[in-house]
Design a protein around this motif. Sequence first.
Motif, PDB file in Angstrom:
ATOM      1  N   LEU A 164      10.446 -71.751  13.351  1.00 53.59           N
ATOM      2  CA  LEU A 164       9.840 -71.132  12.177  1.00 53.59           C
ATOM      3  C   LEU A 164      10.735 -70.030  11.599  1.00 53.59           C
ATOM      4  O   LEU A 164      10.836 -69.883  10.374  1.00 53.59           O
ATOM      5  N   LEU A 165      11.381 -69.255  12.465  1.00 53.42           N
ATOM      6  CA  LEU A 165      12.302 -68.231  11.979  1.00 53.42           C
ATOM      7  C   LEU A 165      13.518 -68.855  11.309  1.00 53.42           C
ATOM      8  O   LEU A 165      14.056 -68.301  10.340  1.00 53.42           O
ATOM      9  N   THR A 166      13.953 -69.994  11.821  1.00 55.06           N
ATOM     10  CA  THR A 166      15.072 -70.689  11.170  1.00 55.06           C
ATOM     11  C   THR A 166      14.704 -71.079   9.750  1.00 55.06           C
ATOM     12  O   THR A 166      15.512 -70.942   8.820  1.00 55.06           O
ATOM     13  N   GLU A 167      13.473 -71.538   9.549  1.00 53.08           N
ATOM     14  CA  GLU A 167      13.038 -71.911   8.205  1.00 53.08           C
ATOM     15  C   GLU A 167      13.010 -70.692   7.285  1.00 53.08           C
ATOM     16  O   GLU A 167      13.460 -70.752   6.133  1.00 53.08           O
ATOM     17  N   SER A 168      12.491 -69.563   7.788  1.00 55.30           N
ATOM     18  CA  SER A 168      12.425 -68.367   6.934  1.00 55.30           C
ATOM     19  C   SER A 168      13.822 -67.812   6.652  1.00 55.30           C
ATOM     20  O   SER A 168      14.098 -67.356   5.542  1.00 55.30           O
ATOM     21  N   LEU A 169      14.720 -67.878   7.647  1.00 52.89           N
ATOM     22  CA  LEU A 169      16.091 -67.430   7.415  1.00 52.89           C
ATOM     23  C   LEU A 169      16.804 -68.337   6.418  1.00 52.89           C
ATOM     24  O   LEU A 169      17.595 -67.866   5.591  1.00 52.89           O
ATOM     25  N   LEU A 170      16.523 -69.626   6.485  1.00 49.16           N
ATOM     26  CA  LEU A 170      17.109 -70.548   5.514  1.00 49.16           C
ATOM     27  C   LEU A 170      16.608 -70.222   4.113  1.00 49.16           C
ATOM     28  O   LEU A 170      17.381 -70.221   3.148  1.00 49.16           O
ATOM     29  N   LEU A 171      15.307 -69.921   4.013  1.00 53.83           N
ATOM     30  CA  LEU A 171      14.769 -69.492   2.716  1.00 53.83           C
ATOM     31  C   LEU A 171      15.439 -68.194   2.254  1.00 53.83           C
ATOM     32  O   LEU A 171      15.750 -68.031   1.072  1.00 53.83           O
ATOM     33  N   GLY A 172      15.664 -67.265   3.214  1.00 56.80           N
ATOM     34  CA  GLY A 172      16.325 -66.008   2.868  1.00 56.80           C
ATOM     35  C   GLY A 172      17.726 -66.240   2.330  1.00 56.80           C
ATOM     36  O   GLY A 172      18.132 -65.622   1.338  1.00 56.80           O
ATOM     37  N   CYS A 173      18.470 -67.143   2.974  1.00 59.13           N
ATOM     38  CA  CYS A 173      19.833 -67.433   2.510  1.00 59.13           C
ATOM     39  C   CYS A 173      19.814 -68.116   1.138  1.00 59.13           C
ATOM     40  O   CYS A 173      20.647 -67.816   0.274  1.00 59.13           O
ATOM     41  N   MET A 174      18.867 -69.042   0.943  1.00 55.42           N
ATOM     42  CA  MET A 174      18.751 -69.695  -0.356  1.00 55.42           C
ATOM     43  C   MET A 174      18.358 -68.673  -1.429  1.00 55.42           C
ATOM     44  O   MET A 174      18.886 -68.679  -2.546  1.00 55.42           O
ATOM     45  N   GLY A 175      17.421 -67.771  -1.066  1.00 50.05           N
ATOM     46  CA  GLY A 175      17.037 -66.713  -2.004  1.00 50.05           C
ATOM     47  C   GLY A 175      18.189 -65.778  -2.286  1.00 50.05           C
ATOM     48  O   GLY A 175      18.356 -65.300  -3.417  1.00 50.05           O
ATOM     49  N   GLY A 176      19.028 -65.513  -1.260  1.00 51.68           N
ATOM     50  CA  GLY A 176      20.196 -64.668  -1.466  1.00 51.68           C
ATOM     51  C   GLY A 176      21.192 -65.288  -2.420  1.00 51.68           C
ATOM     52  O   GLY A 176      21.750 -64.612  -3.295  1.00 51.68           O
TER      53      GLY A 176
END
Length: 891
Positions: free
Chosen positions: A409-421
């Motif tokens: 689940l953290l991997t998914e949120s970090l991936l979203l963070g990188c995409m948002g970045g």
Amino acid sequence: MMRLRQFLVRLANLLTRRSLDSRLRSEIEDHIALQTADNIRAGMPAEEARRRAVLKFGAVEAVKEDYRDQQSIPFFENLLRDVRYAIRILWKAPAFSAVAVIVLALGIGANTAIFSIIDSVLLRPLPVRDADRLVVVPLASSRTGDYLPDMSYPDYASYKAQATAFSDMIAYSLDSGAITFPDQSTTRAEFLNYVTGNFFSALGVRPLLGRLIQPEDERNGEVVVLGYSFWKQHLSGDPGIIGKSVLLNGRPVTVIGVVPRQFHGVASFVETDVYAPLGEMQAGRVHDLWTTRNEGGLLALAYLKPGVTLAEARASVRVVAARLAAQFPEVDKDVSADVLPERLARPSAGTASALPLIVSVFLGLAFVVLAVACVNLVNLLLARAQVRAGEIAVRASLGASRSRLMRQLLTESLLLGCMGGAAGLLVSACCMSLLARVGRPIDIPIRLDFSFDWRIFAYAFAVSILAGTLAGVTPALRASRVKLNTWLHESGRTLTGGRHTHRLRNALVITQVSGCFVLLIVGGLFIRVLERTQQMDLGFDPHHVLIAQMDLSSMGLSKTRSTEFYDELIREVRALPGVESAAYSRTRPFGNSNMGTLVAAEGKTAAKDHQIGMYDYVDPQYFSTLRVAMLQGRNFAETDNTSSPRVAIINQEMARKFWPNEDAVGKRFSMLSDPGAPFIQVIGIAKNALTNDPTGRPLPYFYLPFTQTYSSFHVLNVRSSLDPKDLSVEIERNVHKLIPGLAVMLMTMQDSLQSANGFFIFHLASDIAGAMALIGFIVALVGVYGLISYSAAGRTHEVGIRMALGAMRREVLFMFLRDAIVLVGTSLAIGALLALAVGRLMKGLLIGVSPYDPLTFFATAVTVAAAAIFASYVPARHAARLDPMVALRHE
């Protein structure tokens, strides 16, 4: 070495995993085939022989996993697997992914944009050698601690020779001028730097073309060096200009070089057009630049010797200051010196103490926007986790550990963070592009370098990881606790996820709206500051006034001829149709050539009685042209000339400071920058006029008559009954008729007020704060809308039962709106307390506006409440209009 080799081999295997798996599969098949053949030769049937071979070999997948663990790096292997799975999950929910990325892009983009501005203006080192050892050396009043605007050349020479903390020291002066090229075209160099001979060599700057100014050019070199952008813009990058003769303010000089593209001068966000040696500055001066200590104009920078600290450097320059005060008490008494890191003295030494607060406020605003975006993403991820609660519960029941579920689940949120970045960098680039196109001060060519560098990338990456982590931790913790029986008990018929999830999501929405309220309050306060500055009583009337700046220095004209030019010009201007009055002054309101000096009243010799006073030279018609009210005494007269006693008109503040409870008319004072000169008698008192401090604080100010002095620089102020811009062509034509090629800078008085030294900074601050508030407002409304929508969707079955039992649609609508009103009310109460605390911290930046301004708080509260209720009304109305039978069959 062996371990390093093993690590590199494993890393290589990770990159060639497919071929490694193919080889492993082939080896396993070969081994089983050989064992099968042995079994067949032992008399077993073929099927039985293979079965026995497989049983003897063991679990094939387990062997593969053990082999991969030995040949690769398990952490990276699992990470890649988690990333691939996260990509598939997010790809299957495009709406959720798009909303999450957009919300994060706004938050990260706002942060990156603010950081880009701060980086460009304050953090990015100058492109010179050893920029970390470069310091600013300003003079200061030892009595008040206020920084003085500049220093004289003799003072600079003394500090350079005697300050033991410096390995080298340079000085420069800011000015503007006119350049006439060989084709007779004339253009204005808005930012002209007169520099010492060691300016470029000390900074380690090498020429792009030709050569640069050298020590032997300092006093007698009739040469100029062009800035790169100026050379490109006005000469199309023509290398043939090197060695050509041009006119600088009417004097012939030779172009000897062009600076490299990356060097823009020593002002971090100003583009320098032309560099000339100090000898060109001396050409138009009455006093000798090299020997006169009471004539300033220079700004000094120095290089600290390796290993020397700032404290040691300050002690070194103060020793020199004390020595100069003893040698030249009439000029350098009460004058000390300071040493500041170059980055902390941008744009001037006087701002050094305010910069940390300014940076903290705007970075704080950006982080609040990011926090609101992260909270919104937490809400989205909580809703997403609840939708996937069944999947997570089943995976846990099949043996997945809690840490394994959290990692996914953290991997998914970090991936979203990188995409948002990544999307945030695009948002930031758009913001920077818009900022680069907005109107800039007309008197200084501001240059904001928004080029992408490692600091901006590192900042955006760090913010992306932070956002992804903060947004993912809470949903991951809650989701990883889910058990199959718990899910069946709490969520069997709804998607709401139980009371605990309700409370958490409500708390998150309250956080969002509270943060939004703080952002809007701060933005509103800055807008109120801007509004207040635009409406403040300036003490003069800026409407329908045109300003024309001219400088006859270096034009080769005698003092008599220059005086004749100015007299003839003003006669012709006053005769123009529509002109009501015209007058000369030495400076213009909020210009970059304001003058100040230490002043002492007659009979007051103690240092504590000295005050810094700003002053100007003006014509008798100046007060009527700008409509500055005379409160007492008389105006200047033509008889106030060089053969009569020196006179001055002072403002109310100077009268109050120097002669409290006395009649100041008839009193006398002296300018400490002009030692030995006769006292100046006060003949009148004028209303306070704000001409150099946009904060509205009146400063001691006095006016001297032009008829008692001479200056090559004049500002022509023209009041007209027509649009001032309509006069500009006629005035410029009259100037060039009298002196062809003379550079004249034309602007309206309103433009002057919005200059870099005027109200421009308030416009910029309100624009940035307003943009942050708008982004936070949008993200918070999305959060409120999402919560009510999700709540309505999760309670569809309940709505069906209520309506089946006779509940009216308006009752269902009010049920949802009541929840929204409670949330918004709580949010506003918490937000108001936070806003009061934030307002108190930034009190020093709110010029003339209370941090507890009731109008701002009331208007913001009404706006947030109305918008949040409207955002809640849409999904609530949709839920209230559901057909009861459809609602009962839901889920």
